[in-house]
Scaffold this active site. Structure first.
Site, mmCIF file in Angstrom:
data_model
loop_
_atom_site.group_PDB
_atom_site.id
_atom_site.type_symbol
_atom_site.label_atom_id
_atom_site.label_comp_id
_atom_site.label_asym_id
_atom_site.label_seq_id
_atom_site.Cartn_x
_atom_site.Cartn_y
_atom_site.Cartn_z
ATOM 1 N N LEU A 1 18.887 66.301 5.712
ATOM 2 C CA LEU A 1 18.271 65.409 4.733
ATOM 3 C C LEU A 1 17.171 64.587 5.381
ATOM 4 O O LEU A 1 17.269 63.367 5.536
ATOM 5 C CB LEU A 1 19.327 64.506 4.099
ATOM 6 C CG LEU A 1 19.656 64.890 2.657
ATOM 7 C CD1 LEU A 1 20.818 64.079 2.117
ATOM 8 C CD2 LEU A 1 18.435 64.721 1.770
ATOM 9 N N HIS B 1 14.587 60.830 8.792
ATOM 10 C CA HIS B 1 15.804 60.945 7.984
ATOM 11 C C HIS B 1 15.684 60.064 6.747
ATOM 12 O O HIS B 1 15.165 58.947 6.793
ATOM 13 C CB HIS B 1 17.043 60.537 8.793
ATOM 14 C CG HIS B 1 18.302 61.065 8.203
ATOM 15 N ND1 HIS B 1 18.873 60.548 7.052
ATOM 16 C CD2 HIS B 1 19.098 62.105 8.587
ATOM 17 C CE1 HIS B 1 19.964 61.224 6.763
ATOM 18 N NE2 HIS B 1 20.133 62.175 7.682
ATOM 19 N N HIS B 2 16.204 60.588 5.641
ATOM 20 C CA HIS B 2 16.080 59.874 4.365
ATOM 21 C C HIS B 2 16.832 58.545 4.370
ATOM 22 O O HIS B 2 16.502 57.644 3.577
ATOM 23 C CB HIS B 2 16.607 60.758 3.233
ATOM 24 C CG HIS B 2 15.877 60.583 1.943
ATOM 25 N ND1 HIS B 2 15.360 59.367 1.530
ATOM 26 C CD2 HIS B 2 15.568 61.458 0.953
ATOM 27 C CE1 HIS B 2 14.785 59.514 0.341
ATOM 28 N NE2 HIS B 2 14.887 60.764 -0.021
ATOM 29 N N CYS B 3 17.821 58.376 5.238
ATOM 30 C CA CYS B 3 18.511 57.086 5.301
ATOM 31 C C CYS B 3 17.616 56.010 5.883
ATOM 32 O O CYS B 3 17.875 54.812 5.725
ATOM 33 C CB CYS B 3 19.793 57.195 6.116
ATOM 34 S SG CYS B 3 19.544 57.260 7.907
ATOM 35 N N ASN C 1 15.478 52.614 1.532
ATOM 36 C CA ASN C 1 15.284 53.215 0.209
ATOM 37 C C ASN C 1 15.423 52.156 -0.876
ATOM 38 O O ASN C 1 16.387 51.389 -0.870
ATOM 39 C CB ASN C 1 16.327 54.313 -0.022
ATOM 40 C CG ASN C 1 16.100 55.519 0.863
ATOM 41 O OD1 ASN C 1 15.410 56.459 0.485
ATOM 42 N ND2 ASN C 1 16.686 55.496 2.061
#
Length: 464
Positions: free
Chosen positions: A23, A136-138, A304
């Site tokens: 991800l 990383h999307h986090c 996010n």
């Protein structure tokens, strides 16, 4: 120490749910001119990365999720572990570049180090090279990832994201609306009634939106080949269309850039379904559309800040004007229906739940065989001014979307200077016809552009 919120941590848990998923998101900057000396380039990048605090921090997790993961300084931070060098095979065209990008996307980021990689790609045709930023999307959503990529480039005067002054639009018949009473001396009973009505309406929309999101997640699609298990291998493509053509379509039909992008994506997926011998149905393409919740003063902050909408894209329609009309109407209705508010409320509510409880719930949900959503379509505003890297012009910026949770394809849209760019990630086995999707997107914009230049067409704004 800064902790991950539940949404950020959710991307880690979604990755944990499938060993074939990485991800990470990111972008590719294609740069004109010869590749600079590698040691000098690495030194420049090291200086710029150290000015971005999140890029020198790693995650410290808690046993059994008793607490949220924390961002801590990496005591052994070494830029050489993150900046890599690779050359594309000859002749160094787009297909060779896209294969390198796909290979990089397949590998997960090392959670024992800061969660990013920067790949210097050499050997591109036409005396060009590239930088691929993988995050990383986090750690970042699309907007903050784009800002990080931009901060790696040379400083320019002014704001690279500032939109140029728009040309005056053709006069339209105004839609008269009642002017709200803002007089502090107005009737207090009337003001109280309006406030109560507004709160009730907001709650009603939020509840309705939550029901729609839950239904979209739980109701399976009609056997689409676009959703299902993914392998560990990836494909990547990118499509560029002139932003001026998209803006011409917007002016002609009184829609947004996002409407045009989604209409083009609709045409792309319609082409894929027909190519596979599947009949496009009204419920064939329920799409995850992230919605940014960032305020203007939070644009450069990491993490996010997202909600979601789950509209159906009208792949059953073959007429481009009808596709655009239905996309515009459905997006307007979805925005008014409360899905965005419901998503925001859900994210906010989880911050009041013990992390152990929320993490176990998310881990359970991400392991369910999700079949209600078919694809991802995300739109990120990019720089309107051209960037430079060590004095060399950045010719193109290409976005990279992730795929996960049985979504076999994803499309990210980003504007850069004079272009609107569609980046497509697909599972290698299930996305063998990725070129069909890319070509369909390009054809969708071209058809709308051609029709927008016909002065006798009128855009029917009736609801769908």
């Amino acid at each position: 120490m800064e902790q991950l919120n539940t949404l950020d941590a959710g991307f880690l848990m979604a990755e944990d749910s499938d060993r074939n998923v990485s991800l990470a998101i990111g972008g590719i900057a294609i740069i004109e001119g010869s590749t600079p000396n590698y040691d000098k380039l690495k030194s420049v990048l090291a200086e710029r990365f150290k000015a971005i605090p999140r890029c020198t921090k790693m995650l410290r997790t808690q046993p059994f999720d008793v607490g949220a993961p924390q961002w801590v300084d990496d005591p052994g931070f070494d830029i050489s572990r993150h900046v890599r060098r690779v050359a594309v095979p000859r002749p160094g065209g787009d297909s060779e570049l896209f294969q390198v990008v796909a290979d990089v996307l397949e590998r997960r980021l090392d959670r024992d180090r800061p969660l990013w990689e920067c790949w210097v790609i050499e050997g591109l045709k036409g005396n060009r090279w590239a930088i691929l930023m993988k995050i990383h999307h986090c750690m970042a959503d699309g907007i903050s990832a784009t800002r990080i990529l931009t901060r790696l480039c040379d400083e320019i005067d002014g704001d690279a994201f500032a939109r140029p002054a728009a040309a005056p639009r053709a006069a339209r018949r105004p839609h008269l609306k009642p002017v709200p009473d803002t007089n502090p001396r107005s009737n207090p009973v009337t003001n109280l009634w309006r406030t109560a009505t507004g709160i009730t309406g907001t709650v009603s929309r939020t509840v309705s939106g939550a029901a729609e999101i839950a239904g979209g997640l739980l109701r399976p699609t009609a056997g689409s080949s676009l959703v299902g298990p993914v392998t560990a291998m990836r494909r990547y493509r990118a499509v560029r269309v002139p932003l001026a053509d998209v803006e011409q379509i917007c002016r002609k039909f009184d829609v947004t850039v996002n409407d045009v992008a989604l209409a083009a994506i609709t045409e792309g997926y319609r082409s894929v379904l027909l190519h596979r011998g599947e009949k496009p149905r009204p419920d064939s393409l329920r799409t995850l559309v992230p919605v940014s919740l960032r305020s203007h003063d939070a644009l450069d902050k990491p993490g996010n800040r997202l909600s979601i909408m789950l509209p159906y894209l009208p792949v059953e329609q073959d007429d481009p004007i009808q596709q655009l009309r239905m996309v515009h109407s459905r997006m307007t209705r979805t925005k008014q229906g409360g899905q965005r508010q419901a998503g925001n409320f859900a994210v906010t509510a989880t911050s009041y739940v013990p992390f152990m409880l929320s993490s176990w719930m998310i881990r359970f949900l991400t392991r369910l065989p999700q079949r209600g959503i078919v694809t991802l379509a995300t739109n990120v505003p990019g720089p309107h001014r051209r960037l430079q890297m060590m004095g060399r012009n950045v010719a193109r910026l290409l976005p990279i979307p992730p795929i996960a949770l049985q979504l076999r394809t994803g499309v990210a849209v980003m504007s850069y200077a004079d272009d609107l760019v569609f980046g497509i990630t697909a599972d290698y086995d299930a996305g063998a016809d990725i070129d069909e999707l890319a070509d369909g997107i390009k054809i969708g914009v071209a058809r709308l552009d051609m029709l927008s230049q016909d002065s006798i067409l009128l855009f029917d704004r009736k609801s769908v």
